[in-house]
Scaffold this active site. Structure first.
Site, short mmCIF file in Angstrom:
data_model
loop_
_atom_site.label_atom_id
_atom_site.label_comp_id
_atom_site.label_asym_id
_atom_site.label_seq_id
_atom_site.Cartn_x
_atom_site.Cartn_y
_atom_site.Cartn_z
CB THR A 1 -0.94 -0.03 1.23
OG1 THR A 1 -1.82 -1.15 1.06
CG2 THR A 1 -1.77 1.22 1.34
CB SER B 1 2.71 -8.26 1.10
OG SER B 1 1.57 -8.07 1.89
CB THR C 1 0.23 -4.10 6.14
OG1 THR C 1 -0.94 -3.96 5.34
CG2 THR C 1 0.93 -2.77 6.30
CG ASP C 2 -2.69 -7.77 2.88
OD1 ASP C 2 -2.89 -6.70 3.50
OD2 ASP C 2 -3.42 -8.15 1.95
N1 ASP Z 1 -2.99 -4.00 2.57
C1 ASP Z 1 -1.75 -4.32 2.06
C2 ASP Z 1 -0.68 -3.28 2.33
O1 ASP Z 1 -0.74 -2.63 3.28
C3 ASP Z 1 -1.67 -4.81 0.72
C4 ASP Z 1 -0.41 -5.63 0.66
O2 ASP Z 1 -0.13 -6.34 1.61
O3 ASP Z 1 0.31 -5.49 -0.29
O4 ASP Z 1 0.25 -3.07 1.64
#
Ligand code: ASP
Length: 360
Positions: free
Chosen positions: A44, A85, A121-122
């Site tokens: 993100t 991710s 973050t995922d």
């Molecule tokens: N929600 C996720 C992020 O914070 C999407 C990911 O993991 O790429 O990046």
């Protein structure tokens, strides 16, 4: 793309002009106190709205665009990947580990004092635990990301990244291993998982809280975690080792466990109910799979607290008797990475079980 930003450079410009400005800032500055390498992978923090939804489009140079680099810190950046991710494979996690090892091996003027990784973050918790399990250096690795995309008015990316750079450069962070820096908190890698899908404070550590805090002026470390002996680096076998996670719920039968093994799983993490429970059918299947050389780890589907094998009738005590190893404070998806690393190292199942227990 790779490049360098000068000390204290307030990066508020973008594009080719900014690149030029930053190189001139680099030539005029004093010798830096610390040199930090920023590796970007997408997520993100790199994402903007496109036709299909949010897409990781920004490379390292753009991600650093709004970031205030602390005084006396030189930042070098490398654009490693541009993916969400949730798209990552085990091979990508190994590529990240290779990039860290390579950077820490540099000597002379190219040597770095700390590394920051921007990451979705995922599955950040999975990359963090792999890096931490093999980390064998006093210099820190700090992962960060964002909950709000790069094109949101209230994006948290630049602030998180500027904090992460400050932590990676701080002498206080030496010896911490791999940390996650998010929303002003510094968390150890081990035991940390994403607990919030949308709020800015996205991570928490099982059984404990942050080990430190960072704001625009200083880095404070309150707790120095005891670190386990580093494990051997992942090899190519890590990319393909199959470890599945199977959750328990009322009426769960053993078909998913068997399907995992049929698909090639050499390890299974059970996300048990409560403190780590399943049912008699599952316990019987765990005994059978263990005898066949599959390593079964027992975790929980609950968001906090340890796994303790207390119950009979298919509960944790029976699962351990059947051969399952207990993940204790290691969240299910981090337990999966530990199991994958150990299984791909070529050790026999019994040795994998005992090493697993040493590292949870
Ligand atoms: N929600 C996720 C992020 O914070 C999407 C990911 O993991 O790429 O990046």
């Amino acid at each position: 793309m790779t490049g360098t930003l000068g000390s204290g450079f307030p990066a508020v410009v973008g594009g080719a002009e900014a690149e030029e400005l930053r190189s001139s800032a680099t030539t005029e500055r004093r010798a830096p106190r610390a040199r930090v390498l920023v590796l970007t992978t997408g997520g993100t923090i790199s994402s903007r709205r496109a036709g299909a939804g949010l897409v990781a489009t920004d490379g390292a140079f753009d991600v650093l665009g709004e970031v205030q680099v602390p005084p006396d810190v030189e930042v070098e950046y490398v654009d490693l990947m541009r993916v969400g991710s949730y798209q990552m494979r085990l091979a990508d996690l190994r590529a990240l580990s290779d990039a860290v090892i390579e950077a820490f091996a540099r000597t002379g003027r190219q040597a770095v004092d700390g590394i920051v990784i921007t990451h979705g973050t995922d599955t950040l918790e999975e990359s963090a635990i792999l890096l931490d399990l093999v980390h064998d250096d006093r210099r820190p690795v700090v992962l960060t990301g964002a909950q709000r995309p790069a094109d949101a008015a209230d994006t948290d990316g630049p602030r998180n990244l500027s904090h992460a750079i400050a932590v990676a450069a701080a002498p206080e962070a030496r010896g911490l291993g791999v940390a996650i820096c998010f929303a002003g908190e510094i968390l150890r890698a081990k035991g940390t998982r994403k607990v919030q899908t949308s709020d800015l404070s996205a991570f928490d550590t099982l059984g404990s809280g942050a080990i430190g805090h960072v704001d625009d002026r200083r880095v404070r470390i309150h707790v120095r975690p005891v670190r386990s002996q580093p494990l051997a680096l992942p090899t190519e076998r890590f990319d393909h080792v199959r470890v599945d996670v199977v959750a328990m719920y009322p009426g769960a039968d053993d078909r998913l466990l068997r399907a995992a093994v049929d698909a090639g799983a050499r390890g299974i993490v059970i996300a048990g109910s409560g403190i780590g429970n399943a049912n008699p059918t599952i316990a019987a299947t765990v005994a059978e799979l263990t005898a066949a050389g599959v390593v079964v780890a027992l975790s929980t589907r609950v968001s906090d607290g340890p796994v303790i094998p207390l119950y009979g009738n298919g509960g944790g005590a029976d699962l351990v008797r059947a051969g399952a190893v207990v993940a204790e404070f290691l969240p299910a998806f981090q337990a999966r990475i530990l199991l994958a690393l150990l299984l791909s190292s070529g050790q026999p199942p019994d040795s994998v079980r005992s090493r697993f227990t040493d590292h949870v």
